[in-house]
Scaffold this motif. Structure first.
Motif, PDB file in Angstrom:
ATOM      1  N   ARG A 110     -17.268  17.893  56.827  1.00  0.00           N
ATOM      2  CA  ARG A 110     -16.676  19.052  57.919  1.00  0.00           C
ATOM      3  C   ARG A 110     -15.699  19.841  57.278  1.00  0.00           C
ATOM      4  NH1 ARG A 110     -17.369  15.101  62.015  1.00  0.00           N
ATOM      5  NH2 ARG A 110     -15.399  14.501  61.724  1.00  0.00           N
ATOM      6  N   MET A 111     -14.744  19.212  56.543  1.00  0.00           N
ATOM      7  CA  MET A 111     -13.662  19.891  56.094  1.00  0.00           C
ATOM      8  C   MET A 111     -14.067  21.005  54.980  1.00  0.00           C
ATOM      9  SD  MET A 111     -10.238  18.712  53.667  1.00  0.00           S
ATOM     10  CE  MET A 111     -11.056  18.988  52.089  1.00  0.00           C
ATOM     11  N   TYR A 112     -15.009  20.570  54.219  1.00  0.00           N
ATOM     12  CA  TYR A 112     -15.627  21.505  53.184  1.00  0.00           C
ATOM     13  C   TYR A 112     -16.229  22.619  53.414  1.00  0.00           C
ATOM     14  CZ  TYR A 112     -13.803  18.039  49.734  1.00  0.00           C
ATOM     15  OH  TYR A 112     -12.819  17.355  48.977  1.00  0.00           O
ATOM     16  N   GLU A 113     -17.134  22.138  54.690  1.00  0.00           N
ATOM     17  CA  GLU A 113     -17.764  23.325  55.197  1.00  0.00           C
ATOM     18  C   GLU A 113     -16.831  24.284  55.912  1.00  0.00           C
ATOM     19  OE1 GLU A 113     -20.494  21.167  57.844  1.00  0.00           O
ATOM     20  OE2 GLU A 113     -21.769  20.494  56.293  1.00  0.00           O
ATOM     21  N   ALA A 114     -15.837  23.722  56.604  1.00  0.00           N
ATOM     22  CA  ALA A 114     -14.835  24.548  57.173  1.00  0.00           C
ATOM     23  C   ALA A 114     -14.109  25.688  56.507  1.00  0.00           C
ATOM     24  CB  ALA A 114     -14.027  23.741  58.072  1.00  0.00           C
ATOM     25  N   ILE A 115     -13.947  25.083  54.942  1.00  0.00           N
ATOM     26  CA  ILE A 115     -13.161  26.008  54.259  1.00  0.00           C
ATOM     27  C   ILE A 115     -14.010  26.847  53.144  1.00  0.00           C
ATOM     28  CG2 ILE A 115     -10.926  24.395  54.322  1.00  0.00           C
ATOM     29  CD1 ILE A 115     -11.708  23.229  51.634  1.00  0.00           C
ATOM     30  N   GLY A 116     -15.504  26.827  53.502  1.00  0.00           N
ATOM     31  CA  GLY A 116     -16.061  27.771  52.833  1.00  0.00           C
ATOM     32  C   GLY A 116     -17.309  27.220  51.881  1.00  0.00           C
ATOM     33  N   TYR A 117     -17.329  25.812  51.667  1.00  0.00           N
ATOM     34  CA  TYR A 117     -18.259  25.286  50.674  1.00  0.00           C
ATOM     35  C   TYR A 117     -19.731  25.417  51.262  1.00  0.00           C
ATOM     36  CZ  TYR A 117     -14.698  23.376  47.618  1.00  0.00           C
ATOM     37  OH  TYR A 117     -13.608  23.410  46.832  1.00  0.00           O
ATOM     38  N   ARG A 118     -20.607  25.697  50.327  1.00  0.00           N
ATOM     39  CA  ARG A 118     -22.157  25.430  50.677  1.00  0.00           C
ATOM     40  C   ARG A 118     -22.487  24.468  49.969  1.00  0.00           C
ATOM     41  NH1 ARG A 118     -25.438  28.365  47.092  1.00  0.00           N
ATOM     42  NH2 ARG A 118     -24.092  29.624  45.500  1.00  0.00           N
ATOM     43  N   ASP A 119     -23.684  23.544  50.742  1.00  0.00           N
ATOM     44  CA  ASP A 119     -24.247  22.659  50.095  1.00  0.00           C
ATOM     45  C   ASP A 119     -25.508  22.813  49.187  1.00  0.00           C
ATOM     46  OD1 ASP A 119     -25.559  20.131  49.609  1.00  0.00           O
ATOM     47  OD2 ASP A 119     -25.584  19.629  51.735  1.00  0.00           O
ATOM     48  N   LEU A 120     -25.455  22.669  47.825  1.00  0.00           N
ATOM     49  CA  LEU A 120     -26.542  22.873  47.014  1.00  0.00           C
ATOM     50  C   LEU A 120     -27.521  21.635  46.756  1.00  0.00           C
ATOM     51  CD1 LEU A 120     -24.609  23.913  43.896  1.00  0.00           C
ATOM     52  CD2 LEU A 120     -25.588  25.453  45.567  1.00  0.00           C
ATOM     53  N   GLY A 121     -27.353  20.714  47.485  1.00  0.00           N
ATOM     54  CA  GLY A 121     -28.309  19.562  47.324  1.00  0.00           C
ATOM     55  C   GLY A 121     -27.738  18.261  46.899  1.00  0.00           C
ATOM     56  N   ALA A 122     -28.504  17.122  47.070  1.00  0.00           N
ATOM     57  CA  ALA A 122     -28.093  15.948  46.960  1.00  0.00           C
ATOM     58  C   ALA A 122     -28.781  15.386  45.697  1.00  0.00           C
ATOM     59  CB  ALA A 122     -28.524  15.080  48.144  1.00  0.00           C
ATOM     60  N   LYS A 123     -27.996  14.189  44.789  1.00  0.00           N
ATOM     61  CA  LYS A 123     -28.459  13.609  43.976  1.00  0.00           C
ATOM     62  C   LYS A 123     -27.454  12.574  43.654  1.00  0.00           C
ATOM     63  CE  LYS A 123     -26.140  16.119  40.229  1.00  0.00           C
ATOM     64  NZ  LYS A 123     -26.353  16.323  38.751  1.00  0.00           N
ATOM     65  N   GLU A 138     -24.606   4.206  36.311  1.00  0.00           N
ATOM     66  CA  GLU A 138     -25.839   3.144  36.926  1.00  0.00           C
ATOM     67  C   GLU A 138     -25.508   2.836  38.210  1.00  0.00           C
ATOM     68  OE1 GLU A 138     -27.834  -1.077  35.637  1.00  0.00           O
ATOM     69  OE2 GLU A 138     -26.508   0.060  34.291  1.00  0.00           O
ATOM     70  N   GLY A 139     -26.607   2.993  39.334  1.00  0.00           N
ATOM     71  CA  GLY A 139     -26.375   2.152  40.691  1.00  0.00           C
ATOM     72  C   GLY A 139     -25.542   3.204  41.347  1.00  0.00           C
ATOM     73  N   ALA A 140     -25.332   4.538  41.157  1.00  0.00           N
ATOM     74  CA  ALA A 140     -24.408   5.429  42.037  1.00  0.00           C
ATOM     75  C   ALA A 140     -25.154   5.627  43.061  1.00  0.00           C
ATOM     76  CB  ALA A 140     -24.214   6.489  41.029  1.00  0.00           C
ATOM     77  N   PRO A 141     -24.322   6.080  44.132  1.00  0.00           N
ATOM     78  CA  PRO A 141     -25.052   6.369  45.344  1.00  0.00           C
ATOM     79  C   PRO A 141     -25.065   8.018  45.518  1.00  0.00           C
ATOM     80  CG  PRO A 141     -22.615   6.258  45.983  1.00  0.00           C
ATOM     81  CD  PRO A 141     -23.065   5.759  44.510  1.00  0.00           C
ATOM     82  N   VAL A 142     -25.929   8.328  46.531  1.00  0.00           N
ATOM     83  CA  VAL A 142     -26.353   9.943  46.579  1.00  0.00           C
ATOM     84  C   VAL A 142     -24.966  10.464  47.131  1.00  0.00           C
ATOM     85  CG1 VAL A 142     -27.557  11.642  47.729  1.00  0.00           C
ATOM     86  CG2 VAL A 142     -28.829   9.485  46.821  1.00  0.00           C
ATOM     87  N   TYR A 143     -24.726  11.767  46.434  1.00  0.00           N
ATOM     88  CA  TYR A 143     -24.019  12.643  46.867  1.00  0.00           C
ATOM     89  C   TYR A 143     -24.361  13.845  47.094  1.00  0.00           C
ATOM     90  CZ  TYR A 143     -19.863   9.506  45.154  1.00  0.00           C
ATOM     91  OH  TYR A 143     -19.063   8.603  44.835  1.00  0.00           O
ATOM     92  N   ARG A 144     -23.631  14.619  48.091  1.00  0.00           N
ATOM     93  CA  ARG A 144     -23.872  16.122  48.292  1.00  0.00           C
ATOM     94  C   ARG A 144     -23.056  16.900  47.326  1.00  0.00           C
ATOM     95  NH1 ARG A 144     -28.771  16.320  51.296  1.00  0.00           N
ATOM     96  NH2 ARG A 144     -28.206  18.289  51.183  1.00  0.00           N
ATOM     97  N   TYR A 145     -23.729  18.039  46.587  1.00  0.00           N
ATOM     98  CA  TYR A 145     -23.016  18.784  45.675  1.00  0.00           C
ATOM     99  C   TYR A 145     -22.661  20.060  46.443  1.00  0.00           C
ATOM    100  CZ  TYR A 145     -23.358  15.331  41.958  1.00  0.00           C
ATOM    101  OH  TYR A 145     -23.281  14.418  40.955  1.00  0.00           O
ATOM    102  N   MET A 146     -21.575  20.405  46.555  1.00  0.00           N
ATOM    103  CA  MET A 146     -20.964  21.842  47.039  1.00  0.00           C
ATOM    104  C   MET A 146     -20.141  22.620  46.371  1.00  0.00           C
ATOM    105  SD  MET A 146     -19.831  19.799  50.675  1.00  0.00           S
ATOM    106  CE  MET A 146     -20.313  21.289  51.900  1.00  0.00           C
ATOM    107  N   VAL A 147     -20.197  23.976  46.718  1.00  0.00           N
ATOM    108  CA  VAL A 147     -19.732  25.040  45.982  1.00  0.00           C
ATOM    109  C   VAL A 147     -19.240  26.039  46.707  1.00  0.00           C
ATOM    110  CG1 VAL A 147     -21.950  26.363  45.325  1.00  0.00           C
ATOM    111  CG2 VAL A 147     -20.044  26.269  43.658  1.00  0.00           C
TER     112      VAL A 147
END
Length: 260
Positions: free
Chosen positions: A232-245, A250-259
């Motif tokens: 919510r904080m990142y969205e509120a300060i203008g970030y947009r979501d590029l997708g998840a991966k 190894e064994g990393a969880p999924v993250y949302r990549y924002m810009v």
């Protein structure tokens, strides 16, 4: 300000403060309908006010929430709030200086990321320490520490993405978007805030401080989608979501990549 003066001012301002809180609550409700992201922020500020009133949150001098509640001393008297010091920020760009403060950063990292949704353990901490040692020597490295009363309560650091970066790999974006030249993109690698300092704007302060003076085209960050407050904080300060991966390890969880 003496106890007698505080009591007198409190009695005269109590009705005004009550109306102010009601207005904040109304704006939050309307904001939720018109703009869900900002409305959520307003709702959190409204809830914060009542947590101060109940003694569940200290009132921080200089924090946006305190200023929004019409007078810091008056609000503290009205609500019985505990006034605490606003954290002091310090910036590092020298890799050797960054190495010297790692002993301070490590226990805070452990405490923050042991909580849900992260639930990190010794293996994750080892990965963080290995990454930190690499990042502090990379081009554009910036580290910001936040201390309150001498104790570390938050930190943030980042670097410039280099031409051989794999940051964008696996995202559905054009090749022209992913091209890096070593000065196009600043990536925030970590932002961490101690639990007792959250919901006071410190995350935003750290974000602004780590980017101060950065002459880049864009800023990026990866966020766990389960970390709803951070999203919510990142969205509120203008970030947009590029997708998840998942990241590269190894064994990393999924993250949302924002810009932004």
């Amino acid at each position: 300000m003496s106890d007698e003066v505080i009591k007198h001012v409190t009695l005269r301002r109590s009705a005004l403060l009550s109306v102010a809180l009601q207005l904040v609550g109304l704006v939050a409700q309307v904001g939720q309908q018109l703009h869900p992201v900002r409305g959520e922020v307003l709702t959190q500020e409204f809830e914060f006010a009542h947590e101060v009133a109940d003694g569940r949150q200290p009132l921080v001098v200089g924090a946006p929430e305190a200023q929004a509640l019409v007078g810091r001393e008056v609000v503290a008297a009205q609500f019985g709030g505990r006034i605490v010091q606003t954290p002091v920020l310090e910036t590092f760009t020298d890799p050797d200086a960054a190495a010297r403060v790692l002993d301070e950063i490590t226990p805070l990292y452990e405490r923050v990321f042991a909580e849900p949704p992260y639930l990190e353990g010794p293996r994750d901490l080892a990965g963080f320490l290995e990454g930190y040692e690499a990042f502090r020597t990379m081009p554009g490295f910036r580290l910001v520490l936040a201390r309150s009363g001498g104790a570390l309560v938050g930190f943030a650091f980042g670097v410039l993405l280099q031409p051989d970066s794999r940051w964008w790999n696996g995202l559905d974006v054009d090749e022209s978007f992913t091209r890096e030249d070593g000065s196009r993109t600043f990536v925030i690698r970590e932002i961490a805030v101690a639990p007792e300092q959250r919901r006071r704007g410190l995350g935003r302060e750290l974000h602004a401080a780590v980017l101060e003076g950065a002459r880049v085209e864009r800023v990026t960050h990866a966020v766990r989608p389960e970390a709803e407050a951070a999203m919510r904080m990142y969205e509120a300060i203008g970030y947009r979501d590029l997708g998840a991966k998942p990241p590269a390890w190894e064994g990393a969880p999924v993250y949302r990549y924002m810009v932004r």
